[in-house]
Write a protein that holds these residues in place. Sequence first.
Motif, PDB file in Angstrom:
ATOM      1  N   PHE A 169       0.815  -1.221   0.000  1.00 51.63           N
ATOM      2  CA  PHE A 169       0.000   0.000   0.000  1.00 51.63           C
ATOM      3  C   PHE A 169       0.843   1.263   0.000  1.00 51.63           C
ATOM      4  CE2 PHE A 169       0.504  -1.129   4.502  1.00 51.63           C
ATOM      5  CZ  PHE A 169       0.904   0.070   5.072  1.00 51.63           C
ATOM      6  N   ASN A 170       2.056   1.193   0.511  1.00 52.89           N
ATOM      7  CA  ASN A 170       2.886   2.384   0.633  1.00 52.89           C
ATOM      8  C   ASN A 170       3.548   2.770  -0.693  1.00 52.89           C
ATOM      9  OD1 ASN A 170       3.727   4.254   2.830  1.00 52.89           O
ATOM     10  ND2 ASN A 170       5.774   3.685   2.165  1.00 52.89           N
ATOM     11  N   ASP A 171       3.810   1.773  -1.551  1.00 51.76           N
ATOM     12  CA  ASP A 171       4.512   2.022  -2.806  1.00 51.76           C
ATOM     13  C   ASP A 171       3.653   1.783  -4.039  1.00 51.76           C
ATOM     14  OD1 ASP A 171       6.952   2.560  -1.459  1.00 51.76           O
ATOM     15  OD2 ASP A 171       7.369   0.425  -1.295  1.00 51.76           O
ATOM     16  N   ALA A 172       2.414   1.339  -3.851  1.00 52.38           N
ATOM     17  CA  ALA A 172       1.590   0.881  -4.978  1.00 52.38           C
ATOM     18  C   ALA A 172       1.392   1.938  -6.054  1.00 52.38           C
ATOM     19  CB  ALA A 172       0.238   0.393  -4.469  1.00 52.38           C
ATOM     20  N   THR A 173       1.197   3.192  -5.650  1.00 48.73           N
ATOM     21  CA  THR A 173       0.882   4.239  -6.622  1.00 48.73           C
ATOM     22  C   THR A 173       2.098   5.072  -7.015  1.00 48.73           C
ATOM     23  OG1 THR A 173       0.282   5.769  -4.847  1.00 48.73           O
ATOM     24  CG2 THR A 173      -1.485   4.411  -5.784  1.00 48.73           C
ATOM     25  N   LYS A 174       3.260   4.688  -6.523  1.00 49.37           N
ATOM     26  CA  LYS A 174       4.467   5.436  -6.870  1.00 49.37           C
ATOM     27  C   LYS A 174       4.933   5.035  -8.265  1.00 49.37           C
ATOM     28  CE  LYS A 174       5.979   5.985  -2.066  1.00 49.37           C
ATOM     29  NZ  LYS A 174       6.996   5.631  -1.042  1.00 49.37           N
ATOM     30  N   ILE A 180       8.359  -0.493  -8.582  1.00 52.73           N
ATOM     31  CA  ILE A 180       9.086  -1.760  -8.734  1.00 52.73           C
ATOM     32  C   ILE A 180       9.144  -2.492  -7.394  1.00 52.73           C
ATOM     33  CG2 ILE A 180      11.356  -2.781  -9.210  1.00 52.73           C
ATOM     34  CD1 ILE A 180      11.743  -0.574 -11.308  1.00 52.73           C
ATOM     35  N   ARG A 181       9.364  -1.737  -6.302  1.00 51.63           N
ATOM     36  CA  ARG A 181       9.366  -2.354  -4.971  1.00 51.63           C
ATOM     37  C   ARG A 181       8.010  -2.991  -4.672  1.00 51.63           C
ATOM     38  NH1 ARG A 181      12.055   2.384  -3.325  1.00 51.63           N
ATOM     39  NH2 ARG A 181      10.112   3.219  -2.464  1.00 51.63           N
ATOM     40  N   ALA A 182       6.940  -2.290  -5.027  1.00 57.01           N
ATOM     41  CA  ALA A 182       5.599  -2.818  -4.777  1.00 57.01           C
ATOM     42  C   ALA A 182       5.338  -4.077  -5.592  1.00 57.01           C
ATOM     43  CB  ALA A 182       4.547  -1.747  -5.092  1.00 57.01           C
ATOM     44  N   ARG A 183       5.776  -4.102  -6.846  1.00 56.87           N
ATOM     45  CA  ARG A 183       5.578  -5.291  -7.680  1.00 56.87           C
ATOM     46  C   ARG A 183       6.352  -6.478  -7.119  1.00 56.87           C
ATOM     47  NH1 ARG A 183       3.579  -4.062 -12.988  1.00 56.87           N
ATOM     48  NH2 ARG A 183       3.882  -6.265 -13.491  1.00 56.87           N
ATOM     49  N   LEU A 184       7.577  -6.230  -6.671  1.00 56.89           N
ATOM     50  CA  LEU A 184       8.380  -7.299  -6.086  1.00 56.89           C
ATOM     51  C   LEU A 184       7.751  -7.784  -4.783  1.00 56.89           C
ATOM     52  CD1 LEU A 184      10.942  -9.031  -6.061  1.00 56.89           C
ATOM     53  CD2 LEU A 184      12.121  -7.139  -4.911  1.00 56.89           C
ATOM     54  N   ALA A 185       7.269  -6.851  -3.967  1.00 55.54           N
ATOM     55  CA  ALA A 185       6.626  -7.218  -2.704  1.00 55.54           C
ATOM     56  C   ALA A 185       5.381  -8.058  -2.958  1.00 55.54           C
ATOM     57  CB  ALA A 185       6.269  -5.968  -1.910  1.00 55.54           C
ATOM     58  N   ARG A 186       4.588  -7.690  -3.974  1.00 54.19           N
ATOM     59  CA  ARG A 186       3.387  -8.462  -4.304  1.00 54.19           C
ATOM     60  C   ARG A 186       3.769  -9.888  -4.715  1.00 54.19           C
ATOM     61  NH1 ARG A 186      -1.677  -9.392  -3.267  1.00 54.19           N
ATOM     62  NH2 ARG A 186      -2.003  -7.141  -3.125  1.00 54.19           N
ATOM     63  N   ARG A 187       4.791 -10.018  -5.539  1.00 56.21           N
ATOM     64  CA  ARG A 187       5.202 -11.349  -5.990  1.00 56.21           C
ATOM     65  C   ARG A 187       5.659 -12.206  -4.811  1.00 56.21           C
ATOM     66  NH1 ARG A 187       7.525  -9.678 -10.217  1.00 56.21           N
ATOM     67  NH2 ARG A 187       9.651  -9.437  -9.428  1.00 56.21           N
ATOM     68  N   ASN A 238      -5.646  -9.573   1.270  1.00 56.56           N
ATOM     69  CA  ASN A 238      -6.618  -8.480   1.353  1.00 56.56           C
ATOM     70  C   ASN A 238      -7.165  -8.317   2.762  1.00 56.56           C
ATOM     71  OD1 ASN A 238      -6.632  -7.309  -1.191  1.00 56.56           O
ATOM     72  ND2 ASN A 238      -8.044  -8.833  -2.033  1.00 56.56           N
ATOM     73  N   LEU A 239      -6.782  -9.202   3.655  1.00 54.27           N
ATOM     74  CA  LEU A 239      -7.088  -9.058   5.071  1.00 54.27           C
ATOM     75  C   LEU A 239      -5.863  -8.536   5.818  1.00 54.27           C
ATOM     76  CD1 LEU A 239      -9.581  -9.684   6.856  1.00 54.27           C
ATOM     77  CD2 LEU A 239      -8.508 -11.857   7.402  1.00 54.27           C
ATOM     78  N   LEU A 240      -4.698  -9.094   5.522  1.00 55.01           N
ATOM     79  CA  LEU A 240      -3.466  -8.695   6.216  1.00 55.01           C
ATOM     80  C   LEU A 240      -3.057  -7.270   5.849  1.00 55.01           C
ATOM     81  CD1 LEU A 240      -1.297 -11.935   5.769  1.00 55.01           C
ATOM     82  CD2 LEU A 240      -2.904 -11.398   7.605  1.00 55.01           C
ATOM     83  N   ARG A 241      -3.039  -6.973   4.532  1.00 54.01           N
ATOM     84  CA  ARG A 241      -2.557  -5.665   4.076  1.00 54.01           C
ATOM     85  C   ARG A 241      -3.365  -4.502   4.645  1.00 54.01           C
ATOM     86  NH1 ARG A 241      -5.199  -3.020   0.645  1.00 54.01           N
ATOM     87  NH2 ARG A 241      -6.160  -4.876  -0.294  1.00 54.01           N
ATOM     88  N   PRO A 242      -4.714  -4.525   4.583  1.00 57.65           N
ATOM     89  CA  PRO A 242      -5.459  -3.378   5.120  1.00 57.65           C
ATOM     90  C   PRO A 242      -5.264  -3.166   6.614  1.00 57.65           C
ATOM     91  CG  PRO A 242      -6.850  -4.696   3.674  1.00 57.65           C
ATOM     92  CD  PRO A 242      -5.611  -5.495   3.929  1.00 57.65           C
ATOM     93  N   VAL A 243      -5.063  -4.254   7.371  1.00 61.95           N
ATOM     94  CA  VAL A 243      -4.830  -4.077   8.805  1.00 61.95           C
ATOM     95  C   VAL A 243      -3.500  -3.382   9.033  1.00 61.95           C
ATOM     96  CG1 VAL A 243      -4.432  -5.247  11.000  1.00 61.95           C
ATOM     97  CG2 VAL A 243      -6.304  -5.998   9.514  1.00 61.95           C
ATOM     98  N   VAL A 244      -2.458  -3.804   8.314  1.00 61.63           N
ATOM     99  CA  VAL A 244      -1.160  -3.129   8.455  1.00 61.63           C
ATOM    100  C   VAL A 244      -1.273  -1.679   7.991  1.00 61.63           C
ATOM    101  CG1 VAL A 244       1.275  -3.161   7.759  1.00 61.63           C
ATOM    102  CG2 VAL A 244       0.086  -5.311   8.201  1.00 61.63           C
ATOM    103  N   ALA A 245      -2.139  -1.413   7.008  1.00 57.93           N
ATOM    104  CA  ALA A 245      -2.324  -0.037   6.512  1.00 57.93           C
ATOM    105  C   ALA A 245      -2.960   0.874   7.554  1.00 57.93           C
ATOM    106  CB  ALA A 245      -3.166  -0.047   5.238  1.00 57.93           C
ATOM    107  N   ILE A 246      -3.572   0.304   8.592  1.00 57.81           N
ATOM    108  CA  ILE A 246      -4.127   1.136   9.666  1.00 57.81           C
ATOM    109  C   ILE A 246      -3.006   1.879  10.386  1.00 57.81           C
ATOM    110  CG2 ILE A 246      -5.486   1.092  11.827  1.00 57.81           C
ATOM    111  CD1 ILE A 246      -6.916  -1.383  10.712  1.00 57.81           C
ATOM    112  N   SER A 247      -1.757   1.461  10.171  1.00 57.44           N
ATOM    113  CA  SER A 247      -0.605   2.193  10.715  1.00 57.44           C
ATOM    114  C   SER A 247      -0.615   3.646  10.246  1.00 57.44           C
ATOM    115  CB  SER A 247       0.707   1.520  10.297  1.00 57.44           C
ATOM    116  OG  SER A 247       0.809   1.445   8.879  1.00 57.44           O
ATOM    117  N   VAL A 248      -1.197   3.899   9.063  1.00 53.40           N
ATOM    118  CA  VAL A 248      -1.328   5.279   8.575  1.00 53.40           C
ATOM    119  C   VAL A 248      -2.207   6.081   9.527  1.00 53.40           C
ATOM    120  CG1 VAL A 248      -2.199   6.731   6.699  1.00 53.40           C
ATOM    121  CG2 VAL A 248      -0.976   4.595   6.176  1.00 53.40           C
TER     122      VAL A 248
END
Length: 432
Positions: A169-174, A180-187, A238-248
């Motif tokens: 979520f932090n790099d997805a729209t960069k 590239i970091r987001a694509r690697l993280a997704r993989r 889609n459960l783990l990522r949004p919970v970690v995104a609550i850090s925002v």
Amino acid sequence: MKPIPKLQKWDSTLDLLRDPYRFISRNCQSNHTDLFEARLLLQKTYCMRGQDAARIFYDPDLFCRAGAAPKAVMKTLFGQGGVQSLDEEDHRHRKQMFLSIMTPEKIERLNVLTEHQLSFALTRWKEMREVSLYEEFQRVLTIAVCDWAGVPLADSEVGQRTKQLTSLFNDATKIGLGHIRARLARRQANKWITDIIQQIRDKEISISTQSPAYTIAWHRDLKNELLEPQIAAVELLNLLRPVVAISVYMTLIAHALHFRPGCREKLQSNSDEYVKAFVQEVRRYYPFFPFTAAIVQTYFEWHGFEFPRGQRVLLDLYGTDHDSRIWKEPELFQPERFLIREPNLYELIPQGGGEYALNHRCPGEWITVSLMKLTAQFLTQKVRYQVRNRKLEINFSQMPALPRDDMRIHSVREIKSVPVTVSPSQSHGVRI
């Protein structure tokens, strides 16, 4: 039919990227409209804001989500084949799987696990010269949500998995290296969780049948077939990522408390009503998602404007949460507004609008509010600290928008007990 106001630029993608949270509302205001046409990513796009716009945007008979989000975002933020890309009965059926996980008992268990990790982190913070709250909250939530979901996580993996889940979520729209970091993280994350799903099905790891990972691993679609392991992995992420995104939001709570010390006093009173009001105002006031996308699936008319089938539309979430027709003095941070009235399903929409079961409103909103309330109480009743007074302005050019220094603190100490104080004075909004 009336012509839709149109931006004169050949393509406005760069303008959107420079100010993603205010792009739509700024152009709506300059054109005296709630709807305008722009060319974004070389594609004609309608942009709209406001409560009335939200009502039609979340009408499943008028809009669908398949193909709405750019492929780059689907391949990083959401993952391919997940619930966000489904419509109609397929969407409702998959959504029920997530709603079955969001029971009060399960949310409370996540709260308990998160509170335990915050207490554990506090012991480290007291020894650290400087603490980045954003980074620390990411770590806390990664450990807590994996434990809660039934995903095995060794101590040696914590740093690696925290970075992967955060990058989604932090790099997805960069653009450039960030993407590239987001694509690697997704993989990497897809492979990690796909292996977990397969191990659950092969009974190579033993987890509770009540755990979210078990529920998702054994979920069956409308054809009574198990999800493909890769799709099940996307849904678990889609459960783990949004919970970690609550850090925002947790970081933004610290930002609000720093600039609004009067709120800290009221939060110490243990008034659940005020805690909830404070949390809702953080969600309204601060930027989280700037907008969301959909595709018109059947021709319709709205306020004299035509919406042709296949047209891509963006709904301004941040702008609607700051619409002066809905919110009195929207640029003031004023929790008391939520003590006066409860907003409807199309007024407060930082995580989408409409009904949870029928529309694309995020079911994790309940978890978000719960963990934010926990954070507000933790930061006001369990810990004292000093804030590094540097670069505290919100950087609206990035998604997610955060204080430029990620809210760094020092001189952390634990509070063993806090006297209950109730401020009799009426709060007045302040700009922060």
